[in-house]
Write an enzyme that holds these catalytic residues in place. Structure first.
Site, PDB file in Angstrom:
ATOM      1  N   LYS A  53      -0.283  -3.508  -2.747  1.00  0.00           N
ATOM      2  CA  LYS A  53      -0.903  -4.000  -1.515  1.00  0.00           C
ATOM      3  C   LYS A  53      -0.156  -5.226  -1.006  1.00  0.00           C
ATOM      4  CE  LYS A  53      -5.250  -1.959  -2.851  1.00  0.00           C
ATOM      5  NZ  LYS A  53      -6.505  -2.100  -3.600  1.00  0.00           N
ATOM      6  N   GLN A  97     -10.550  -6.262  -6.176  1.00  0.00           N
ATOM      7  CA  GLN A  97     -10.023  -5.078  -6.857  1.00  0.00           C
ATOM      8  C   GLN A  97     -11.016  -4.605  -7.927  1.00  0.00           C
ATOM      9  OE1 GLN A  97      -7.101  -3.323  -6.089  1.00  0.00           O
ATOM     10  NE2 GLN A  97      -7.982  -1.848  -7.513  1.00  0.00           N
ATOM     11  N   ASP A 120     -12.021  -3.319   2.840  1.00  0.00           N
ATOM     12  CA  ASP A 120     -12.148  -2.114   2.019  1.00  0.00           C
ATOM     13  C   ASP A 120     -13.280  -1.225   2.551  1.00  0.00           C
ATOM     14  OD1 ASP A 120     -10.413  -1.434  -0.006  1.00  0.00           O
ATOM     15  OD2 ASP A 120     -11.293  -2.795  -1.483  1.00  0.00           O
TER      16      ASP A 120
END
Ligand code: NAP
Length: 292
Positions: A53, A97, A120
């Site tokens: 990322k 994460q 997200d």
């Protein structure tokens, strides 16, 4: 003939366009978009995802930062970090994460993320907005699947789409998105309690597989000419590779691909689009912040 839904090429095309946009904004004197990530513990796969990322962020000219915490970090400490990022005007969006260590309640952590920075698309507010068809940050993997189908002009209207797997991050939202106006699929959502699974998958014009079981889908489960999207990612030990492993999906590509009209490879299919979706969501948050 089987054609490839090439996630790598598609992601390069989208990233090139995004990098141009970023250059235009920064030339005008604006700061670049900023995507941050919180990484807890030292899980190898999570480290790789976050590194990918970061790399993609840099490719398009974003600022990227990673906030690292040890595996024994408390829930309270993590919630404080989230509060800090929620209030930092220099950060447009951030991700936590997953998975998190056992002492931390994942849903509580997700719920603490500001919906305006939830790139997200995991918070209840964004999921609710998505289901209502309102403007939302869509979850990255389902959004990536939609992007690749659009990029290759795959006909979806009226098609029977069978989704294998009902997770909150992949199966359930992709079933929702593909059944909406615009995609107009008729969707069947399958899970571990589904009966006669092969009978259902064989009816799929579009088969989206996200069950997290290596090479689960075999040729006898797929209709001739189907469009196949394999979301699965598994590292399998392989001495012949320099890295010591190879990546495979949820589909037995060796025997299935020849039956399909279109296929996402693993790797190089859905994975690169997932990261691009995260960048697109960050760009969206940035544009909102600066009224662009
Ligand atoms: P998950 O949370 O483990 O969900 C798996 C789903 O599959 C569940 O709904 C489960 O049903 C269903 N399932 C399991 N065994 C089944 C069976 N035998 N028959 C029918 N359904 C079955 O997985 P996930 O997070 O959605 O991830 C799926 C895969 O995608 C994994 O390989 C993951 O690594 C990969 N992934 C890739 C990306 C990417 O960027 N490419 C992103 C996210 C995930 P129940 O609900 O009944 O348990």
């Amino acid at each position: 003939m089987t054609q490839i839904l090439d996630g790598k090429q598609t992601s390069i095309a989208i990233k090139d366009e995004m990098a141009n946009q970023v250059r235009q904004y920064t030339t005008k004197g604006l700061r670049p978009p900023h995507l941050a990530a919180i990484l807890v513990g030292d899980d190898g796969a999570s480290q790789t995802y976050v590194a990918n990322k970061e790399k993609a962020s840099h490719e398009v000219g974003f600022t990227s930062s990673v906030y690292r915490y040890s595996a024994n970090t408390s829930e309270e400490e993590l919630l404080k970090a989230i509060e800090f990022l929620n209030n930092d005007d220099d950060i447009d969006g951030f991700i936590v994460q997953l998975p998190l260590p056992a002492q931390i309640n994942e849903q509580k952590v997700i719920n603490a993320i500001s919906p305006e920075k939830d790139v997200d698309g995991f918070t209840p507010i964004n999921i609710g907005r998505m289901v209502l068809g309102e403007d939302a940050f869509l979850p990255a993997t389902p959004m990536g699947i939609c992007s690749i189908l659009k990029h290759y002009n795959i006909e979806t209207t009226g098609k029977h789409c069978v989704v294998l797997g009902r997770s909150n991050i992949v199966g359930t939202p992709v079933a929702n998105l593909l059944s909406r106006k615009g995609f107009d699929c008729t969707v069947t959502l399958c899970h571990s309690r589904t009966q006669n699974l092969p009978e259902l998958t064989r009816q799929a014009d579009i088969l989206v597989v996200a069950i997290g079981k290596p090479e689960f889908v075999t040729a006898d489960m797929v209709k001739d000419g189907a469009v196949l999207v394999d979301v699965g990612i598994h590292r399998i030990a392989d001495e012949s590779k320099k890295s010591g492993y190879r990546i495979i999906g949820d589909v037995k590509h060796g025997e299935v691909d020849a039956k399909c009209s279109w296929v996402t490879p693993v790797p190089g299919g859905v994975g690169p689009l997932t990261i691009v979706s995260l960048l697109q969501n960050t760009m969206k948050a940035y544009k909102k912040r600066f009224n662009l």
